[in-house]
Design a protein around this motif. Sequence first.
Motif, PDB file in Angstrom:
ATOM      1  N   THR A 197       0.823  -1.221   0.000  1.00 30.51           N
ATOM      2  CA  THR A 197       0.000   0.000   0.000  1.00 30.51           C
ATOM      3  C   THR A 197       0.852   1.263   0.000  1.00 30.51           C
ATOM      4  O   THR A 197       0.351   2.354   0.274  1.00 30.51           O
ATOM      5  CB  THR A 197      -0.921   0.016   1.242  1.00 30.51           C
ATOM      6  OG1 THR A 197      -0.108  -0.022   2.424  1.00 30.51           O
ATOM      7  CG2 THR A 197      -1.878  -1.169   1.254  1.00 30.51           C
TER       8      THR A 197
ATOM      9  N   THR B  96      -6.189   1.800  -0.464  1.00 27.99           N
ATOM     10  CA  THR B  96      -5.636   0.874   0.533  1.00 27.99           C
ATOM     11  C   THR B  96      -6.708  -0.121   0.962  1.00 27.99           C
ATOM     12  O   THR B  96      -6.456  -1.330   1.049  1.00 27.99           O
ATOM     13  CB  THR B  96      -5.112   1.656   1.765  1.00 27.99           C
ATOM     14  OG1 THR B  96      -3.995   2.436   1.352  1.00 27.99           O
ATOM     15  CG2 THR B  96      -4.700   0.716   2.888  1.00 27.99           C
ATOM     16  N   GLU B  97      -7.922   0.379   1.190  1.00 30.97           N
ATOM     17  CA  GLU B  97      -9.024  -0.487   1.603  1.00 30.97           C
ATOM     18  C   GLU B  97      -9.308  -1.542   0.531  1.00 30.97           C
ATOM     19  O   GLU B  97      -9.547  -2.717   0.834  1.00 30.97           O
ATOM     20  CB  GLU B  97     -10.269   0.386   1.845  1.00 30.97           C
ATOM     21  CG  GLU B  97     -11.304  -0.242   2.728  1.00 30.97           C
ATOM     22  CD  GLU B  97     -10.769  -0.805   4.038  1.00 30.97           C
ATOM     23  OE1 GLU B  97      -9.998  -0.102   4.723  1.00 30.97           O
ATOM     24  OE2 GLU B  97     -11.093  -1.968   4.340  1.00 30.97           O
TER      25      GLU B  97
ATOM     26  N   LEU C 236      -6.591  -4.137   0.721  1.00 32.60           N
ATOM     27  CA  LEU C 236      -6.718  -5.001   1.904  1.00 32.60           C
ATOM     28  C   LEU C 236      -7.855  -6.001   1.727  1.00 32.60           C
ATOM     29  O   LEU C 236      -7.734  -7.167   2.125  1.00 32.60           O
ATOM     30  CB  LEU C 236      -6.938  -4.158   3.159  1.00 32.60           C
ATOM     31  CG  LEU C 236      -5.772  -3.238   3.523  1.00 32.60           C
ATOM     32  CD1 LEU C 236      -6.081  -2.459   4.784  1.00 32.60           C
ATOM     33  CD2 LEU C 236      -4.478  -4.028   3.671  1.00 32.60           C
TER      34      LEU C 236
ATOM     35  N   ARG D 227      -7.354 -10.070   1.806  1.00 35.56           N
ATOM     36  CA  ARG D 227      -8.148 -10.954   2.656  1.00 35.56           C
ATOM     37  C   ARG D 227      -8.840 -12.019   1.806  1.00 35.56           C
ATOM     38  O   ARG D 227      -8.906 -13.184   2.174  1.00 35.56           O
ATOM     39  CB  ARG D 227      -9.174 -10.106   3.425  1.00 35.56           C
ATOM     40  CG  ARG D 227      -9.935 -10.818   4.493  1.00 35.56           C
ATOM     41  CD  ARG D 227      -9.070 -11.086   5.716  1.00 35.56           C
ATOM     42  NE  ARG D 227      -8.576 -12.458   5.734  1.00 35.56           N
ATOM     43  CZ  ARG D 227      -7.687 -12.929   6.584  1.00 35.56           C
ATOM     44  NH1 ARG D 227      -7.162 -12.153   7.500  1.00 35.56           N
ATOM     45  NH2 ARG D 227      -7.295 -14.175   6.531  1.00 35.56           N
TER      46      ARG D 227
ATOM     47  N   VAL E 119      -2.369  -2.302   7.161  1.00 32.13           N
ATOM     48  CA  VAL E 119      -2.045  -3.667   6.707  1.00 32.13           C
ATOM     49  C   VAL E 119      -1.835  -4.562   7.930  1.00 32.13           C
ATOM     50  O   VAL E 119      -2.337  -5.691   7.986  1.00 32.13           O
ATOM     51  CB  VAL E 119      -0.801  -3.683   5.788  1.00 32.13           C
ATOM     52  CG1 VAL E 119      -0.520  -5.091   5.293  1.00 32.13           C
ATOM     53  CG2 VAL E 119      -0.990  -2.734   4.616  1.00 32.13           C
TER      54      VAL E 119
ATOM     55  N   VAL F  26      -4.995  -6.091   9.474  1.00 28.45           N
ATOM     56  CA  VAL F  26      -5.715  -7.234   8.878  1.00 28.45           C
ATOM     57  C   VAL F  26      -4.922  -8.533   9.001  1.00 28.45           C
ATOM     58  O   VAL F  26      -5.376  -9.582   8.543  1.00 28.45           O
ATOM     59  CB  VAL F  26      -6.071  -6.995   7.385  1.00 28.45           C
ATOM     60  CG1 VAL F  26      -6.939  -5.767   7.232  1.00 28.45           C
ATOM     61  CG2 VAL F  26      -4.828  -6.918   6.512  1.00 28.45           C
TER      62      VAL F  26
END
Length: 231
Positions: A179, A187-188, A191, A195, A213, A216
């Motif tokens: 990121t 970034t979201e 992520l 995931r 980061v 998560v």
Amino acid sequence: MTVEHVEAEVTPPPKEAPALAARGLWRRFGRGNTEVEILKGVDLHAEAGEIITITGRSGSGKTTLLALLSGFDIPDEGTVTFRGEPAGEVPWSVCAVLPQALGLAEELTCAENVALPLRLGPRPAAAVEAVVSDVLGELGVAELADRYPAELSFGQQQRVALARAVAPRPAVLLADEPTAHLDPASTEVVLTLLRRVADEGTAVVAVTHDPAVRDVADCRWELDGGVLVSG
Ligand SMILES: Nc1ncnc2c1ncn2[C@@H]1O[C@H](COP(=O)(O)OP(=O)(O)OP(=O)(O)O)[C@@H](O)[C@H]1O
Ligand SMILES: [Mg+2]
């Protein structure tokens, strides 16, 4: 023979080898008086489905470690295995990399960059196109498919390089600062993708300075003094 005796004699099935196992990795640079020891016996395991983060100050050896894990560099001592097999020249379906320097091929469009590792596999061309289009869309860069890397911002290049890494659904993803060039919204998106790929069975090892980061991660390490300590 009692039930207890029978149960005691049953051998449990062998535990599946971890997606990634690194043992006793040492890396030194320079010679004689100028020799520096960057990694001093790093051990790391990554299981399918987990996200591991590695933090550490700039220059602590994070990129050096990922280079050893990916096979871009060779350790002075130690071993790296993927599902119990020696690393060697494993295909991107086993170990894919998002390098810190991104490393997109300048002469290829974004879509061609993402397709490159897929074309090395058995997929028919139409299936490759579908995967490329899906992953670029998921990362919010579908409209950049026909552009060349030099025509993109760093943040856009980063997402294209990540798309290239995850497209083959690798057993292990090594991501160096995934990121680093991104705003909070992008970034979201990244992520969420990390995931998802982990939930689908990829072991994700991410080097990062980004607390988002770390948040998560299933497991957090810090590279400190040449070894991994709980982060
Ligand atoms: N090929 C090389 N020859 C000599 N020294 C090197 C080489 N590669 C890396 N180093 C040194 O090893 C150390 C670790 O570098 P590395 O790139 O792994 O750090 P890093 O933790 O990834 O830092 P950053 O957070 O800034 O990306 C640095 O001091 C660097 O100068
Ligand atoms: Mg680095």
